[in-house]
Design a protein around this motif. Structure first.
Motif, PDB file in Angstrom:
ATOM      1  N   ALA A 236      70.735  63.492 -82.646  1.00 26.73           N
ATOM      2  CA  ALA A 236      69.343  63.201 -82.274  1.00 26.73           C
ATOM      3  C   ALA A 236      68.424  63.605 -83.418  1.00 26.73           C
ATOM      4  N   CYS A 237      67.125  63.418 -83.215  1.00 26.43           N
ATOM      5  CA  CYS A 237      66.125  63.797 -84.219  1.00 26.43           C
ATOM      6  C   CYS A 237      65.080  64.708 -83.574  1.00 26.43           C
ATOM      7  N   GLY A 238      64.463  65.527 -84.383  1.00 31.51           N
ATOM      8  CA  GLY A 238      63.305  66.318 -83.962  1.00 31.51           C
ATOM      9  C   GLY A 238      63.586  67.162 -82.732  1.00 31.51           C
ATOM     10  N   SER A 239      62.660  67.090 -81.777  1.00 32.88           N
ATOM     11  CA  SER A 239      62.784  67.916 -80.575  1.00 32.88           C
ATOM     12  C   SER A 239      64.025  67.546 -79.770  1.00 32.88           C
ATOM     13  N   ALA A 240      64.388  66.269 -79.800  1.00 38.61           N
ATOM     14  CA  ALA A 240      65.583  65.855 -79.066  1.00 38.61           C
ATOM     15  C   ALA A 240      66.814  66.550 -79.664  1.00 38.61           C
ATOM     16  N   TYR A 241      66.808  66.699 -80.983  1.00 42.27           N
ATOM     17  CA  TYR A 241      67.882  67.453 -81.649  1.00 42.27           C
ATOM     18  C   TYR A 241      67.856  68.910 -81.159  1.00 42.27           C
TER      19      TYR A 241
ATOM     20  N   VAL B  45      70.487  61.651 -77.974  1.00 44.11           N
ATOM     21  CA  VAL B  45      69.361  62.077 -77.132  1.00 44.11           C
ATOM     22  C   VAL B  45      68.081  61.497 -77.719  1.00 44.11           C
ATOM     23  N   SER B  46      67.292  60.845 -76.877  1.00 44.23           N
ATOM     24  CA  SER B  46      66.059  60.246 -77.384  1.00 44.23           C
ATOM     25  C   SER B  46      65.081  59.973 -76.245  1.00 44.23           C
ATOM     26  N   GLN B  47      63.866  60.418 -76.424  1.00 41.21           N
ATOM     27  CA  GLN B  47      62.820  60.094 -75.445  1.00 41.21           C
ATOM     28  C   GLN B  47      62.546  58.599 -75.473  1.00 41.21           C
ATOM     29  N   SER B  48      62.209  58.098 -76.647  1.00 43.48           N
ATOM     30  CA  SER B  48      61.771  56.693 -76.762  1.00 43.48           C
ATOM     31  C   SER B  48      62.923  55.715 -76.618  1.00 43.48           C
ATOM     32  N   GLY B  49      64.115  56.152 -77.016  1.00 45.67           N
ATOM     33  CA  GLY B  49      65.245  55.227 -77.043  1.00 45.67           C
ATOM     34  C   GLY B  49      65.142  54.229 -78.177  1.00 45.67           C
ATOM     35  N   GLU B  50      64.209  54.463 -79.109  1.00 49.91           N
ATOM     36  CA  GLU B  50      64.008  53.513 -80.199  1.00 49.91           C
ATOM     37  C   GLU B  50      64.073  54.183 -81.565  1.00 49.91           C
ATOM     38  N   THR B  51      64.307  55.467 -81.632  1.00 54.30           N
ATOM     39  CA  THR B  51      64.317  56.155 -82.927  1.00 54.30           C
ATOM     40  C   THR B  51      65.379  55.527 -83.825  1.00 54.30           C
ATOM     41  N   ALA B  52      64.940  55.050 -84.996  1.00 48.67           N
ATOM     42  CA  ALA B  52      65.830  54.229 -85.836  1.00 48.67           C
ATOM     43  C   ALA B  52      67.111  54.975 -86.209  1.00 48.67           C
TER      44      ALA B  52
ATOM     45  N   ALA C 144      51.530  61.974 -75.582  1.00 49.45           N
ATOM     46  CA  ALA C 144      51.243  62.887 -76.704  1.00 49.45           C
ATOM     47  C   ALA C 144      52.374  62.803 -77.718  1.00 49.45           C
ATOM     48  N   VAL C 145      52.010  62.842 -78.989  1.00 50.72           N
ATOM     49  CA  VAL C 145      53.045  62.785 -80.029  1.00 50.72           C
ATOM     50  C   VAL C 145      53.985  63.988 -79.888  1.00 50.72           C
ATOM     51  N   ALA C 146      53.412  65.151 -79.627  1.00 53.98           N
ATOM     52  CA  ALA C 146      54.247  66.348 -79.469  1.00 53.98           C
ATOM     53  C   ALA C 146      54.922  66.293 -78.100  1.00 53.98           C
ATOM     54  N   THR C 147      56.215  66.210 -78.099  1.00 48.34           N
ATOM     55  CA  THR C 147      56.922  66.093 -76.823  1.00 48.34           C
ATOM     56  C   THR C 147      56.923  67.421 -76.072  1.00 48.34           C
ATOM     57  N   THR C 148      56.800  67.326 -74.771  1.00 48.66           N
ATOM     58  CA  THR C 148      56.901  68.532 -73.923  1.00 48.66           C
ATOM     59  C   THR C 148      57.774  68.206 -72.706  1.00 48.66           C
TER      60      THR C 148
ATOM     61  N   SER D 217      58.611  76.433 -83.157  1.00 54.49           N
ATOM     62  CA  SER D 217      58.106  76.308 -84.527  1.00 54.49           C
ATOM     63  C   SER D 217      57.628  74.882 -84.797  1.00 54.49           C
ATOM     64  N   LEU D 218      58.393  73.894 -84.317  1.00 56.60           N
ATOM     65  CA  LEU D 218      57.987  72.495 -84.537  1.00 56.60           C
ATOM     66  C   LEU D 218      56.677  72.199 -83.812  1.00 56.60           C
ATOM     67  N   LYS D 219      56.547  72.705 -82.578  1.00 60.73           N
ATOM     68  CA  LYS D 219      55.303  72.480 -81.827  1.00 60.73           C
ATOM     69  C   LYS D 219      54.120  73.012 -82.623  1.00 60.73           C
ATOM     70  N   MET D 220      54.305  74.215 -83.206  1.00 63.00           N
ATOM     71  CA  MET D 220      53.199  74.812 -83.954  1.00 63.00           C
ATOM     72  C   MET D 220      52.864  73.967 -85.186  1.00 63.00           C
ATOM     73  N   LYS D 221      53.891  73.639 -85.962  1.00 61.68           N
ATOM     74  CA  LYS D 221      53.664  72.883 -87.199  1.00 61.68           C
ATOM     75  C   LYS D 221      52.985  71.540 -86.941  1.00 61.68           C
ATOM     76  N   GLU D 222      53.572  70.781 -86.002  1.00 61.41           N
ATOM     77  CA  GLU D 222      53.172  69.379 -85.913  1.00 61.41           C
ATOM     78  C   GLU D 222      51.758  69.170 -85.410  1.00 61.41           C
ATOM     79  N   ILE D 223      51.271  70.074 -84.533  1.00 56.60           N
ATOM     80  CA  ILE D 223      49.920  69.804 -84.024  1.00 56.60           C
ATOM     81  C   ILE D 223      48.861  70.778 -84.532  1.00 56.60           C
TER      82      ILE D 223
HETATM   83  O1  M6R Z   1      61.954  59.376 -79.190  1.00 58.07           O
HETATM   84  P1  M6R Z   1      62.883  60.431 -79.709  1.00 58.07           P
HETATM   85  O2  M6R Z   1      63.178  61.499 -78.709  1.00 58.07           O
HETATM   86  O3  M6R Z   1      64.138  59.869 -80.300  1.00 58.07           O
HETATM   87  O4  M6R Z   1      62.086  61.113 -80.901  1.00 58.07           O
HETATM   88  C1  M6R Z   1      62.695  62.076 -81.710  1.00 58.07           C
HETATM   89  C2  M6R Z   1      61.663  62.850 -82.480  1.00 58.07           C
HETATM   90  O5  M6R Z   1      60.905  61.984 -83.284  1.00 58.07           O
HETATM   91  C3  M6R Z   1      60.707  63.605 -81.553  1.00 58.07           C
HETATM   92  O6  M6R Z   1      61.408  64.470 -80.718  1.00 58.07           O
HETATM   93  C4  M6R Z   1      59.685  64.406 -82.367  1.00 58.07           C
HETATM   94  O7  M6R Z   1      60.310  65.412 -83.092  1.00 58.07           O
HETATM   95  C5  M6R Z   1      58.648  64.958 -81.393  1.00 58.07           C
HETATM   96  N1  M6R Z   1      57.482  64.158 -81.423  1.00 58.07           N
HETATM   97  C6  M6R Z   1      58.260  66.342 -81.665  1.00 58.07           C
HETATM   98  O8  M6R Z   1      57.333  66.804 -80.724  1.00 58.07           O
END
Ligand code: M6R
Length: 622
Positions: A313-318, A360-367, A411-415, A497-503
């Motif tokens: 996965a990427c980002g928070s999903a990772y 793992v992916s929220q959007s299901g579209e992360t390249a 919100a861009v920052a996932t919760t 840490s990511l939550k703090m950095k990104e927003i």
């Molecule tokens: O849609 P995804 O779950 O695949 O996105 C993965 C990351 O881009 C995502 O979790 C990103 O790190 C969050 N926006 C962080 O809050």
């Protein structure tokens, strides 16, 4: 990332497009544009740089553009700087100035994605007399459609099919042809796009919230497919020009869930939606104190044979994958590797044929995650996706899908999506442990009982959110923040840490507490904020020692632990307590104060919480 909205029907198109694009603002963008067509008249293009409200002002909220057919776009620059000229729509013919005005061209269109061979195609088109006005790959693809349209039979379907064969990369394309009034043509490969149908109206969008208010009945257009949209109809074709039959799918999300509902920001609303989202995800697969994974399609025999799990996965999903690794290995005793999708896809991984790849992916579209999934499938490894967006590319392509029920996350920052991904990970670990006889029914029942208490415990943490608000306001001038923890607490630190950095744009690092001494501790100075997470009893004393090491170098310490560990107050300067739970599930609680910390710090610094700079909600390009 870029957003697309298109409409054809009886009402005026421009206000619908502006409204839909506003719903996609959360995805991130730097410019916007519309092309509107009134019957047989030429299309009118208006573009602007900056916020959508500039485009709205320029067009009198859309009222200045007459026509019931149109396409709109919000651009997130990839090829070429953010500017009015580079904004979409682009046209196939000549244009003046920045490209606004009436369009004589045959083709006008918008595009999401990246055309990888655009330089080569540009050269080809230059030789054929085309002139380019922007630096975008989009203008190249629009002109290529025009080239094939004119070269062959003046048939949009054939021109688009020829273009699709010729371009490499990803695209969601939305086009209007001068000679075909009353039609919008769309095509896609590896970039999301849905088509909504209502009474005599057709909508197209790159993401559900844009059209949710108007239609719940959608078609998913597949990879390498195209469609002709007219008032209330959509006709689908494959690359050979054969018609494809499709079923309408009903979207269950309600329109209100994509609105702020009285909160100042989507992020705070979504933080508050976590108890509901977590409870829904739990209830979707736990019935009568039993886990039922039949909707996911995982057979017991298959679970028994898993030799190794790869979570990608990427980002928070990772980050949720890192938590799942600890829980899965401890409960189910299956070896787990967690990998960043962007690395996994290029490192030629050696995968065990009896392994299971969980993406793992929220959007299901992360390249990158989509590419990792495809790589695993190509190697013949079984795949399971933990996904939030129904019908997304990852959901459609994975062998099995565990849907999280977070609802639309804006919100861009996932919760809330993060929190539901954790729940999915726990449930898989619990069920795998049971099936493989690592735990018995009693232990499972005990874990389920505890899991069910998580929503109300999150509520309890949220009741005291002002404490985090006060603390975050004091840290408004922080330069560097360190998050430390061990085991699951380390995994939560990654997310905090990511939550703090990104927003809030405050530099922060997450460290495994025991690793600090191997270099990073030299960065600790007088007053440096170190946030320590201590929810794992067997690791508690160890992390306290690491906190003391930081304190003796001048650090200002925040301790985040469970009620009962009051001794932490001897070491920490500021303490936050969370309710006790089974330690496997502690991340679901400890993450909440850290989400609040990121949120309130961002607000204290006067930043745009929901739309942080340079970021996009869904990263559909590499
Ligand atoms: O849609 P995804 O779950 O695949 O996105 C993965 C990351 O881009 C995502 O979790 C990103 O790190 C969050 N926006 C962080 O809050």
């Amino acid at each position: 990332m870029c957003g697309i909205v298109g409409f054809i029907g009886k009402k005026q198109a421009a206000p619908v497009l502006l409204d839909g694009l506003a719903k996609l603002e959360y995805r991130g963008y730097d410019s916007a544009g519309l092309a509107i067509r009134n019957g047989n008249e030429l299309a009118e293009v208006v573009k602007s740089q900056g916020r959508l409200k500039i485009l709205a002002e320029k067009t009198d909220n859309g009222n200045a553009l007459v026509g019931t057919c149109g396409i709109g776009h919000t651009r997130w620059a990839t090829h070429g700087e953010p500017s009015r000229t580079n904004a979409h729509p682009h046209v196939s013919g000549n244009c003046t100035g920045t490209g606004s005005g009436q369009v004589e061209s045959e083709v006008v269109g918008v595009h999401n994605g990246i055309i990888e061979n655009f330089t080569e195609l540009r050269e080809k088109l230059l030789k054929h007399g085309y002139t380019f006005y922007s630096q975008t790959d989009t203008e190249v693809v629009i002109k290529l459609v025009d080239y094939y349209y004119k070269k062959y039979t003046h048939d949009p379907q054939e021109a688009i099919a020829k273009t699709m064969v010729r371009v490499r990369g990803s695209y969601a394309l939305c086009l209007m042809f001068k000679s075909y009034p009353g039609e919008i043509w769309v095509a896609r490969k590896d970039s999301p796009m849905i088509i909504g149908i209502a009474d005599g109206e057709t909508y197209v969008a790159s993401d559900v919230p844009a059209i949710l208010k108007y239609s719940r009945n959608v078609y998913y257009i597949g990879n390498l497919e195209m469609a002709k949209l007219t008032e209330g109809t959509a006709t689908f074709y494959n690359l050979d020009g054969d018609q494809i039959e499709k079923e309408l799918t009903e979207i269950k999300w309600n329109a209100e869930s994509a609105e702020k509902g009285g909160y100042e920001h989507f992020m705070m609303k979504e933080i508050h939606e976590q108890p509901r989202a977590v409870a829904d995800t739990i209830h979707s697969v736990i019935k009568d104190n039993k886990i039922d994974l039949s909707s996911i399609g995982l057979e017991e025999e298959q679970i028994k044979n898993i030799s190794q799990i790869y979570i990608v996965a990427c980002g928070s999903a990772y980050h949720t994958g890192v938590v799942t690794q600890y829980v899965m290995e401890d409960l189910a005793k299956i070896p787990v590797r967690v990998e960043l999708a962007s690395e996994f896809r290029y490192r030629k991984p050696l995968l065990d044929k009896n392994g299971l790849v969980i993406v793992v992916s929220q959007s299901g579209e992360t390249a990158d995650t989509l590419a990792a999934l495809r790589l695993a499938k190509d190697k013949g490894i079984k795949t399971l996706a933990i996904v939030n967006v129904v019908g997304s590319s990852i959901a459609r392509e994975a062998d099995n899908v565990f849907y999280t029920l977070a609802g639309p996350e804006i919100a861009v920052a996932t919760t809330k999506a993060y929190s539901t991904q954790l729940i999915a990970g726990y449930i898989l670990a619990m069920q795998f442990a049971l099936v493989r006889n690592e735990i018995d029914e009693d232990k499972l029942a005990q874990l389920i009982t505890e899991l069910r208490t998580i929503p109300q415990k999150i509520e309890k943490i949220l009741e005291d959110k002002e404490r985090m608000q006060w603390f975050a306001a004091k840290q408004v001038n922080a330069q560097d923040v360190f998050f430390i923890g061990r085991g699951i607490d380390y995994a939560v630190c990654l997310e905090g840490s990511l939550k703090m950095k990104e927003i809030s744009y405050v530099h922060s690092e997450a460290y495994a507490a025991g690793e600090l001494k191997h270099g990073t501790i030299s960065l600790i100075e007088d007053g440096t904020l170190v946030i320590s997470v201590l929810t794992q009893s067997s690791l508690y004393e160890k992390t306290v020692s690491n906190m003391v090491e930081c304190k003796s170098r001048g650090a200002y310490l925040m301790g985040l632990t469970t009620y009962g560990h009051y001794g932490i107050e001897d070491t920490a300067d500021f303490t936050v307590y969370i309710p006790k739970t089974d330690e496997h599930f502690a991340a679901s609680l400890s993450v909440v104060p850290l989400q609040l910390m990121g949120y309130y710090l961002s607000v204290s610094r006067g930043l745009d919480v929901d739309k942080p700079r340079n970021l996009a909600k869904s990263v559909t390009v590499e």
